[in-house]
Design a protein around this motif. Sequence first.
Motif, PDB file in Angstrom:
ATOM      1  N   LEU A 165      52.679  38.433  46.645  1.00  0.00           N
ATOM      2  CA  LEU A 165      51.980  37.443  47.459  1.00  0.00           C
ATOM      3  C   LEU A 165      50.744  36.981  46.698  1.00  0.00           C
ATOM      4  O   LEU A 165      50.135  37.761  45.966  1.00  0.00           O
ATOM      5  N   PRO A 166      50.353  35.715  46.853  1.00  0.00           N
ATOM      6  CA  PRO A 166      49.204  35.199  46.105  1.00  0.00           C
ATOM      7  C   PRO A 166      47.924  35.970  46.411  1.00  0.00           C
ATOM      8  O   PRO A 166      47.712  36.429  47.528  1.00  0.00           O
ATOM      9  N   GLY A 167      47.083  36.068  45.409  1.00  0.00           N
ATOM     10  CA  GLY A 167      45.809  36.754  45.540  1.00  0.00           C
ATOM     11  C   GLY A 167      45.499  37.482  44.259  1.00  0.00           C
ATOM     12  O   GLY A 167      46.114  37.244  43.223  1.00  0.00           O
ATOM     13  N   GLY A 168      44.549  38.385  44.327  1.00  0.00           N
ATOM     14  CA  GLY A 168      44.199  39.133  43.132  1.00  0.00           C
ATOM     15  C   GLY A 168      42.966  39.983  43.319  1.00  0.00           C
ATOM     16  O   GLY A 168      42.567  40.295  44.443  1.00  0.00           O
ATOM     17  N   LYS A 169      42.354  40.315  42.205  1.00  0.00           N
ATOM     18  CA  LYS A 169      41.229  41.242  42.148  1.00  0.00           C
ATOM     19  C   LYS A 169      40.001  40.682  42.867  1.00  0.00           C
ATOM     20  O   LYS A 169      39.667  39.507  42.745  1.00  0.00           O
ATOM     21  N   ILE A 170      39.340  41.567  43.587  1.00  0.00           N
ATOM     22  CA  ILE A 170      38.064  41.230  44.219  1.00  0.00           C
ATOM     23  C   ILE A 170      36.978  41.462  43.170  1.00  0.00           C
ATOM     24  O   ILE A 170      36.820  42.563  42.658  1.00  0.00           O
ATOM     25  N   GLU A 171      36.259  40.403  42.842  1.00  0.00           N
ATOM     26  CA  GLU A 171      35.194  40.487  41.834  1.00  0.00           C
ATOM     27  C   GLU A 171      33.955  41.155  42.422  1.00  0.00           C
ATOM     28  O   GLU A 171      33.792  41.240  43.640  1.00  0.00           O
ATOM     29  N   LEU A 172      33.061  41.601  41.540  1.00  0.00           N
ATOM     30  CA  LEU A 172      31.794  42.190  41.949  1.00  0.00           C
ATOM     31  C   LEU A 172      31.035  41.204  42.834  1.00  0.00           C
ATOM     32  O   LEU A 172      31.016  40.007  42.569  1.00  0.00           O
ATOM     33  N   ASP A 173      30.413  41.696  43.875  1.00  0.00           N
ATOM     34  CA  ASP A 173      29.632  40.862  44.808  1.00  0.00           C
ATOM     35  C   ASP A 173      30.476  39.840  45.552  1.00  0.00           C
ATOM     36  O   ASP A 173      29.970  38.797  45.978  1.00  0.00           O
ATOM     37  N   GLU A 174      31.764  40.103  45.715  1.00  0.00           N
ATOM     38  CA  GLU A 174      32.664  39.187  46.413  1.00  0.00           C
ATOM     39  C   GLU A 174      33.306  39.947  47.572  1.00  0.00           C
ATOM     40  O   GLU A 174      33.673  41.107  47.438  1.00  0.00           O
ATOM     41  N   THR A 175      33.455  39.275  48.712  1.00  0.00           N
ATOM     42  CA  THR A 175      34.142  39.890  49.843  1.00  0.00           C
ATOM     43  C   THR A 175      35.652  39.660  49.685  1.00  0.00           C
ATOM     44  O   THR A 175      36.070  38.767  48.929  1.00  0.00           O
ATOM     45  N   PRO A 176      36.470  40.421  50.408  1.00  0.00           N
ATOM     46  CA  PRO A 176      37.911  40.166  50.359  1.00  0.00           C
ATOM     47  C   PRO A 176      38.272  38.732  50.769  1.00  0.00           C
ATOM     48  O   PRO A 176      39.149  38.115  50.163  1.00  0.00           O
ATOM     49  N   LEU A 213      44.057  54.017  42.264  1.00  0.00           N
ATOM     50  CA  LEU A 213      44.152  53.692  43.681  1.00  0.00           C
ATOM     51  C   LEU A 213      43.905  52.196  43.798  1.00  0.00           C
ATOM     52  O   LEU A 213      42.849  51.710  43.386  1.00  0.00           O
ATOM     53  N   VAL A 214      44.881  51.477  44.338  1.00  0.00           N
ATOM     54  CA  VAL A 214      44.729  50.043  44.564  1.00  0.00           C
ATOM     55  C   VAL A 214      44.605  49.827  46.071  1.00  0.00           C
ATOM     56  O   VAL A 214      45.531  50.137  46.823  1.00  0.00           O
ATOM     57  N   ASN A 215      43.436  49.337  46.487  1.00  0.00           N
ATOM     58  CA  ASN A 215      43.202  48.969  47.885  1.00  0.00           C
ATOM     59  C   ASN A 215      43.425  47.470  47.994  1.00  0.00           C
ATOM     60  O   ASN A 215      42.680  46.696  47.389  1.00  0.00           O
ATOM     61  N   THR A 216      44.435  47.059  48.755  1.00  0.00           N
ATOM     62  CA  THR A 216      44.721  45.627  48.880  1.00  0.00           C
ATOM     63  C   THR A 216      44.600  45.204  50.337  1.00  0.00           C
ATOM     64  O   THR A 216      45.283  45.738  51.209  1.00  0.00           O
ATOM     65  N   TYR A 217      43.727  44.217  50.556  1.00  0.00           N
ATOM     66  CA  TYR A 217      43.502  43.640  51.879  1.00  0.00           C
ATOM     67  C   TYR A 217      44.425  42.440  52.020  1.00  0.00           C
ATOM     68  O   TYR A 217      44.369  41.520  51.199  1.00  0.00           O
ATOM     69  N   TYR A 218      45.252  42.445  53.056  1.00  0.00           N
ATOM     70  CA  TYR A 218      46.202  41.351  53.277  1.00  0.00           C
ATOM     71  C   TYR A 218      45.771  40.512  54.471  1.00  0.00           C
ATOM     72  O   TYR A 218      45.492  41.043  55.546  1.00  0.00           O
ATOM     73  N   PHE A 219      45.739  39.214  54.246  1.00  0.00           N
ATOM     74  CA  PHE A 219      45.369  38.238  55.262  1.00  0.00           C
ATOM     75  C   PHE A 219      46.589  37.391  55.621  1.00  0.00           C
ATOM     76  O   PHE A 219      47.594  37.402  54.908  1.00  0.00           O
ATOM     77  N   THR A 220      46.470  36.648  56.702  1.00  0.00           N
ATOM     78  CA  THR A 220      47.467  35.632  57.033  1.00  0.00           C
ATOM     79  C   THR A 220      46.754  34.297  57.132  1.00  0.00           C
ATOM     80  O   THR A 220      45.556  34.239  57.431  1.00  0.00           O
TER      81      THR A 220
END
Length: 174
Positions: free
Chosen positions: A45-56, A101-108
Amino acid sequence: MKEIILNKSKLKDDEITEVLDKARIILRNDDGQFILSHFERVYFLPGGKIELDETPVEAVKRELKEETNINILLDDIEPFVLVKNYLRDYKSKDGTIVNRLVNTYYFTGFTSKEDIEYFNLTIPEKKDDLRSFYIDMEEAIELLKEYNKENPKATYLALETLKVLEEYQNMNME
């Protein structure tokens, strides 16, 4: 928010040598299809890494804009699921072996945009021809079940994506 833990190798928290946070989205269109991406012989699914100082939320919006040139309307500003994926002896891009450990936040979300454009791809994404496309849920599930079992990244992402799509379907049936 529901939490899904994937830990086939029984990795313990004190064995983790690298933590990576990501944000991804199930983005639907008017026809009820959603976007699936393909890169380096892997579907996700589209998305990727959360950068420093960035929210999900900021990360998923930025990644979607970069990868598809779509500005999104999120159904909610909270993710519907968090996947904690424990990966033992994972080979990093630089060739080192880590316990990740990969923490992935999924949105709709929803888009009425029909065309997918490639706006700001990285050099590797351009080189390996990152592509995204609209697909029906049933077709996506069949495609993900046929993942490349020789590729560890394809394996973990396909299994994770299948779990997320299952949770999404269950959420929409209630």
